[in-house]
Design a protein around this motif. Sequence first.
Motif, PDB file in Angstrom:
ATOM      1  N   ARG A   1       0.828  -1.209   0.000  1.00 56.69           N
ATOM      2  CA  ARG A   1       0.000   0.000   0.000  1.00 56.69           C
ATOM      3  C   ARG A   1       0.863   1.260   0.000  1.00 56.69           C
ATOM      4  NH1 ARG A   1      -2.713  -3.114   3.923  1.00 56.69           N
ATOM      5  NH2 ARG A   1      -1.926  -1.784   5.623  1.00 56.69           N
ATOM      6  N   PHE A   2       1.970   1.222   0.717  1.00 52.57           N
ATOM      7  CA  PHE A   2       2.891   2.351   0.759  1.00 52.57           C
ATOM      8  C   PHE A   2       3.440   2.635  -0.648  1.00 52.57           C
ATOM      9  CE2 PHE A   2       6.923   4.048   3.156  1.00 52.57           C
ATOM     10  CZ  PHE A   2       6.591   5.333   2.795  1.00 52.57           C
ATOM     11  N   ASN A   3       3.856   1.587  -1.342  1.00 48.86           N
ATOM     12  CA  ASN A   3       4.359   1.754  -2.704  1.00 48.86           C
ATOM     13  C   ASN A   3       3.279   2.289  -3.638  1.00 48.86           C
ATOM     14  OD1 ASN A   3       6.922   0.820  -2.024  1.00 48.86           O
ATOM     15  ND2 ASN A   3       6.457  -1.300  -2.560  1.00 48.86           N
ATOM     16  N   ASP A   4       2.057   1.756  -3.516  1.00 47.52           N
ATOM     17  CA  ASP A   4       0.950   2.235  -4.354  1.00 47.52           C
ATOM     18  C   ASP A   4       0.651   3.704  -4.079  1.00 47.52           C
ATOM     19  OD1 ASP A   4       0.681  -0.180  -5.595  1.00 47.52           O
ATOM     20  OD2 ASP A   4      -1.114  -0.810  -4.492  1.00 47.52           O
ATOM     21  N   TRP A   5       0.685   4.074  -2.801  1.00 43.95           N
ATOM     22  CA  TRP A   5       0.460   5.484  -2.438  1.00 43.95           C
ATOM     23  C   TRP A   5       1.521   6.368  -3.082  1.00 43.95           C
ATOM     24  CZ3 TRP A   5       3.841   8.724   0.071  1.00 43.95           C
ATOM     25  CH2 TRP A   5       3.341   9.978   0.454  1.00 43.95           C
ATOM     26  N   ALA A   6       2.778   5.933  -3.006  1.00 46.63           N
ATOM     27  CA  ALA A   6       3.866   6.724  -3.583  1.00 46.63           C
ATOM     28  C   ALA A   6       3.687   6.883  -5.093  1.00 46.63           C
ATOM     29  CB  ALA A   6       5.209   6.072  -3.275  1.00 46.63           C
ATOM     30  N   LEU A   7       3.333   5.805  -5.765  1.00 46.24           N
ATOM     31  CA  LEU A   7       3.126   5.866  -7.216  1.00 46.24           C
ATOM     32  C   LEU A   7       1.976   6.805  -7.561  1.00 46.24           C
ATOM     33  CD1 LEU A   7       3.592   2.102  -8.175  1.00 46.24           C
ATOM     34  CD2 LEU A   7       5.069   4.006  -8.863  1.00 46.24           C
ATOM     35  N   SER A   8       0.912   6.747  -6.765  1.00 41.69           N
ATOM     36  CA  SER A   8      -0.256   7.586  -7.043  1.00 41.69           C
ATOM     37  C   SER A   8       0.039   9.070  -6.845  1.00 41.69           C
ATOM     38  CB  SER A   8      -1.436   7.165  -6.159  1.00 41.69           C
ATOM     39  OG  SER A   8      -1.208   7.512  -4.801  1.00 41.69           O
ATOM     40  N   HIS A   9       1.105   9.377  -6.098  1.00 40.73           N
ATOM     41  CA  HIS A   9       1.495  10.766  -5.867  1.00 40.73           C
ATOM     42  C   HIS A   9       2.751  11.143  -6.666  1.00 40.73           C
ATOM     43  CE1 HIS A   9      -1.240  10.180  -2.456  1.00 40.73           C
ATOM     44  NE2 HIS A   9      -1.291  11.492  -2.337  1.00 40.73           N
ATOM     45  N   ASN A  10       3.087  10.287  -7.629  1.00 44.70           N
ATOM     46  CA  ASN A  10       4.262  10.518  -8.479  1.00 44.70           C
ATOM     47  C   ASN A  10       5.551  10.646  -7.665  1.00 44.70           C
ATOM     48  OD1 ASN A  10       2.799  10.574 -10.977  1.00 44.70           O
ATOM     49  ND2 ASN A  10       2.076  12.628 -10.428  1.00 44.70           N
ATOM     50  N   HIS A  11       5.629   9.892  -6.579  1.00 46.63           N
ATOM     51  CA  HIS A  11       6.835   9.875  -5.760  1.00 46.63           C
ATOM     52  C   HIS A  11       7.778   8.772  -6.241  1.00 46.63           C
ATOM     53  CE1 HIS A  11       5.230  12.887  -3.239  1.00 46.63           C
ATOM     54  NE2 HIS A  11       4.487  12.114  -2.439  1.00 46.63           N
ATOM     55  N   ASP A  12       9.000   8.852  -5.796  1.00 46.17           N
ATOM     56  CA  ASP A  12      10.032   7.884  -6.172  1.00 46.17           C
ATOM     57  C   ASP A  12       9.932   6.652  -5.278  1.00 46.17           C
ATOM     58  OD1 ASP A  12      12.269   6.502  -6.898  1.00 46.17           O
ATOM     59  OD2 ASP A  12      13.707   8.061  -6.317  1.00 46.17           O
ATOM     60  N   VAL A  13       9.432   5.558  -5.828  1.00 48.02           N
ATOM     61  CA  VAL A  13       9.271   4.333  -5.037  1.00 48.02           C
ATOM     62  C   VAL A  13      10.629   3.749  -4.656  1.00 48.02           C
ATOM     63  CG1 VAL A  13       8.348   1.973  -5.052  1.00 48.02           C
ATOM     64  CG2 VAL A  13       7.016   3.832  -6.041  1.00 48.02           C
ATOM     65  N   THR A  14      11.634   3.931  -5.498  1.00 48.04           N
ATOM     66  CA  THR A  14      12.956   3.399  -5.166  1.00 48.04           C
ATOM     67  C   THR A  14      13.531   4.053  -3.914  1.00 48.04           C
ATOM     68  OG1 THR A  14      14.157   4.972  -6.571  1.00 48.04           O
ATOM     69  CG2 THR A  14      13.401   2.930  -7.601  1.00 48.04           C
ATOM     70  N   LEU A  15      13.069   5.248  -3.613  1.00 47.86           N
ATOM     71  CA  LEU A  15      13.500   5.929  -2.392  1.00 47.86           C
ATOM     72  C   LEU A  15      13.030   5.145  -1.165  1.00 47.86           C
ATOM     73  CD1 LEU A  15      14.925   8.600  -1.492  1.00 47.86           C
ATOM     74  CD2 LEU A  15      12.638   9.585  -1.268  1.00 47.86           C
ATOM     75  N   ILE A  16      11.817   4.627  -1.236  1.00 50.42           N
ATOM     76  CA  ILE A  16      11.296   3.792  -0.150  1.00 50.42           C
ATOM     77  C   ILE A  16      12.141   2.529  -0.026  1.00 50.42           C
ATOM     78  CG2 ILE A  16       9.305   2.452   0.661  1.00 50.42           C
ATOM     79  CD1 ILE A  16       7.515   4.485  -0.810  1.00 50.42           C
TER      80      ILE A  16
END
Length: 395
Positions: free
Chosen positions: A203-218
């Motif tokens: 869910r954290f990764n999906d949230w990041a993608l939905s906000h155009n955030h860098d998932v690799t940072l997570i």
Amino acid sequence: MKVYQSKFHLSYCTNIHPAESWLATFNALETHALKVRDQVEATGMVPDKDSGFALGLRLSAEAADELLEGDNLDCFIDWLQETNTYVYTINGFPYGAFHGTRVKEKVYQPDWTTPERLSYTLQLFNIIAELAPQECGGSVSTLPGSFKEFGAKEKIIFENLYACAKHIDLLAHEYEKDLHLGLEPEPLGHFENLQETLDFFHRFNDWALSHNHDVTLIHRRIGLNYDTCHFALEYEDAAASLKKLHEAKIRISKIHLSNAIAINASDAEALQAIKSFDEPTYLHQVITRDASGLITRHRDLPEFFEELDSGKLVLGEECEARVHFHIPLYADPATPLGSTRDYAEATLAYLKDHPLTCSHLEMETYTWGVLPESMQKPIEDQLTEEYLWTLDQLA
């Protein structure tokens, strides 16, 4: 002389010592940690490295504030060099008082929905960025977002964790060190077992993608503090869970080596014996598993016994109970009590075969002050024995 593998960094967590101010924390290091170092080194069981004796700091919010005042941090760095010790990890789960008072669910406050938790954790990374050796980097462990009973809004947890990840990443590039945060699943946490952990990060990764955030940072900066006591309480399999976490690209930031009580809950003598572990400071969640594999969770030892005494809880034959009470790694309690030490053993065996899983290891028997008298011994002796047991597993 026997050595353990140099690819691992091992310490005991100083949350075992009552200390809320920086002065009290530093005094504990001088009084206890150096004595433990000397006792371990006197046995001839030493790490195969020249970097010195590793320290696992616990810093309260008060202590972190004070350490960053004036020249305190510079003076501490000088002390580390003088004593040939180093800090590679900080326990940032307990924000405030952790000994001598009712902690229970308050250990989750403030949680990751609050600016206070974020600010505190950023301070810890400002500290570990200065302290951690370049070759091993630095980790900070924290709570698993919140406590289930708080009904936390997960979106706010994600926002604060991502803000933290960005700060960690900036520090990592500035100091050229690998820095990372480990969320620590435990019973009744916002996420507590393997499946809930996998689902949370998904869910954290999906949230990041939905906000155009860098998932690799997570993936780089936010991972797990994998506590062997907590995953054993959830009846997980060590090798299988670590493999699944790797496949899900969830970083293992740090591994807490700890041990819990396990009993045959169908044994009246065993049930009577665990009553001596019912104390008012910490939550001691009880998780049972019956012969069919059904798992049931109970908030604390008093609630567990209230349900038994009232008849609301009926334990069938071959029912096991595991109790969230950290006990020493090196010795099981007296019969009829048992422990989950085999889970810590299985985790260390997995690490020897898969050393890239995680290099930050920390022993965490923080309940020394509330152990029943039959399990008490001078604190430096207990910590030395835990070192020797763990080093023997890694040798």
